[in-house]
Design an enzyme around this catalytic site. Structure first.
Site, short mmCIF file in Angstrom:
data_model
loop_
_atom_site.label_atom_id
_atom_site.label_comp_id
_atom_site.label_asym_id
_atom_site.label_seq_id
_atom_site.Cartn_x
_atom_site.Cartn_y
_atom_site.Cartn_z
N SER A 61 0.77 -1.25 0.05
CA SER A 61 0.10 0.16 -0.10
C SER A 61 0.87 1.32 0.10
O SER A 61 0.29 2.28 -0.56
CB SER A 61 -0.93 -0.09 1.25
OG SER A 61 -0.41 0.17 2.31
N ARG A 75 22.69 -14.11 3.17
CA ARG A 75 22.34 -12.72 2.85
C ARG A 75 23.18 -12.10 1.53
O ARG A 75 22.48 -11.35 0.90
CB ARG A 75 22.46 -11.88 4.13
CG ARG A 75 21.50 -11.92 5.24
CD ARG A 75 21.72 -10.77 5.94
NE ARG A 75 20.94 -11.39 7.51
CZ ARG A 75 19.57 -11.16 7.55
NH1 ARG A 75 18.58 -10.78 6.70
NH2 ARG A 75 18.98 -11.55 8.68
N LEU A 124 19.01 -5.87 5.96
CA LEU A 124 20.17 -5.61 4.87
C LEU A 124 21.42 -5.53 5.43
O LEU A 124 21.40 -5.05 6.74
CB LEU A 124 19.77 -4.31 4.05
CG LEU A 124 18.51 -4.45 3.22
CD1 LEU A 124 18.23 -2.82 2.78
CD2 LEU A 124 18.68 -5.50 2.03
N ASN A 150 13.50 4.37 4.39
CA ASN A 150 12.55 3.47 4.71
C ASN A 150 11.45 4.07 5.34
O ASN A 150 11.48 5.15 6.06
CB ASN A 150 13.41 2.51 5.87
CG ASN A 150 12.33 1.53 6.32
OD1 ASN A 150 11.54 0.65 5.67
ND2 ASN A 150 12.48 1.35 7.72
N HIS A 180 8.66 3.14 8.54
CA HIS A 180 8.46 2.61 9.91
C HIS A 180 7.29 2.97 10.43
O HIS A 180 7.06 4.17 10.48
CB HIS A 180 9.55 2.63 10.49
CG HIS A 180 9.63 1.65 11.92
ND1 HIS A 180 9.92 0.45 11.78
CD2 HIS A 180 9.66 2.03 13.16
CE1 HIS A 180 9.76 -0.05 13.35
NE2 HIS A 180 9.32 0.95 14.11
N GLU A 188 1.22 7.06 6.88
CA GLU A 188 2.14 6.75 5.97
C GLU A 188 2.02 7.10 4.66
O GLU A 188 2.91 7.52 4.04
CB GLU A 188 2.28 5.01 6.14
CG GLU A 188 2.48 4.60 7.60
CD GLU A 188 2.95 3.19 7.69
OE1 GLU A 188 3.40 2.60 6.72
OE2 GLU A 188 2.24 2.54 8.50
C1 GAR Z 1 3.75 -0.63 6.59
O1 GAR Z 1 3.03 -0.28 7.72
C2 GAR Z 1 5.01 -0.37 6.82
O2 GAR Z 1 5.34 1.03 7.81
C3 GAR Z 1 5.72 -1.50 7.65
O3 GAR Z 1 5.05 -2.59 7.17
C4 GAR Z 1 3.90 -2.12 6.62
C5 GAR Z 1 3.89 -2.43 4.79
O4 GAR Z 1 2.52 -2.01 4.30
N1 GAR Z 1 6.94 -1.72 7.77
C6 GAR Z 1 7.79 -2.21 8.79
O5 GAR Z 1 7.29 -2.51 9.64
C7 GAR Z 1 9.17 -2.18 8.45
N2 GAR Z 1 9.80 -2.53 9.70
P1 GAR Z 1 2.52 -1.99 2.89
O6 GAR Z 1 3.22 -3.39 2.35
O7 GAR Z 1 1.02 -1.85 2.76
O8 GAR Z 1 3.12 -0.93 2.42
#
Ligand code: GAR
Length: 214
Positions: A13, A65, A93, A107, A109, A174
């Site tokens: 998303s 990795r 990473l 990123n 978060h 976000e």
């Molecule tokens: C989002 O909430 C993002 O902030 C989080 O995963 C979700 C991904 O949603 N990221 C983390 O937790 C990174 N550590 P999306 O695939 O719908 O963008």
């Protein structure tokens, strides 16, 4: 225009928010590559629908990795990616990879960093009794969920919140701040200064997100 790649692991998303902003003309970048480490990630369909080249680089098919990241790097080189966005990319990473992309890797978060690094951020925020949750876009550094912060948004935690209800409200934020952060970088208005990011016209940029015109 800056050639941007997006790494995903799932729903995508946040990837969609970048696509939508690009389509709306408010994100002056070229989205040239979407790579998922998970085959069948729903975000891959979003890339396809938007006409963006997508690839699967499945970490499970590599012995460690370093070879996984070599394959990732090859795909990024292939697409001539200049700048990389992690959007729900759930693999750590290596320092080597992160350092190679220093200041060209961001990123998102789902917490107000530096609070609640790692997983299950919304459950932990509710459990801790904090009054605000939120999300952060930051430049990536080798230590997980650390690095200069570009944009954050906060939402109040309500008395009846569950991790899911809170997560939904944070996700809506976000989707505003990821395109904003990338736009500020694309417009060369975000400069890393030690542990901080200096943003040219920061107050006006944030105001436009908090109170969109019209
Ligand atoms: C989002 O909430 C993002 O902030 C989080 O995963 C979700 C991904 O949603 N990221 C983390 O937790 C990174 N550590 P999306 O695939 O719908 O963008």
């Amino acid at each position: 225009m800056m050639r941007v790649g997006v790494l995903i692991s799932g729903r995508g998303s946040n990837l969609q928010s970048l696509i939508d902003a690009r389509d709306a003309g408010s994100l002056p970048v070229e989205l040239v590559s979407v790579i998922s480490n998970v085959a069948g990630a729903p975000g891959l369909e979003r890339a396809k629908a938007a006409g963006i080249t997508s690839n699967v680089v499945d970490h499970k098919k590599f012995d460690g990795r370093a070879p996984f990241e070599d394959a990732l790097s090859a795909a990024l080189l292939d697409a001539d990616v200049e700048f990389l966005c992690l959007a729900g990319f759930m693999r750590l990473l290596t320092d080597g990879f992160v350092n190679k992309w220093q200041d060209r890797l961001i990123n998102i978060h789902p917490s107000l960093l530096p609070a609640f690094k790692g997983l299950d951020t919304h459950a932990r925020a509710i459990e801790a009794g904090v009054r605000f949750a939120g999300c952060t876009v930051h430049f990536v550094r080798p230590t997980m969920d650390e690095g200069p912060i570009i944009v954050q948004a906060a939402v109040p935690i309500l008395s009846g919140d569950t991790p899911a209800s809170l997560g939904e409200r944070v996700l809506a934020e976000e989707h505003k701040i990821y395109p904003l952060a990338l736009r500020l970088i694309a417009e060369e208005r975000a400069t890393v200064d030690g542990a901080r990011v200096i943003i040219d016209g920061a107050d006006a940029a944030m105001e436009a997100v908090i109170n969109p015109p019209g």
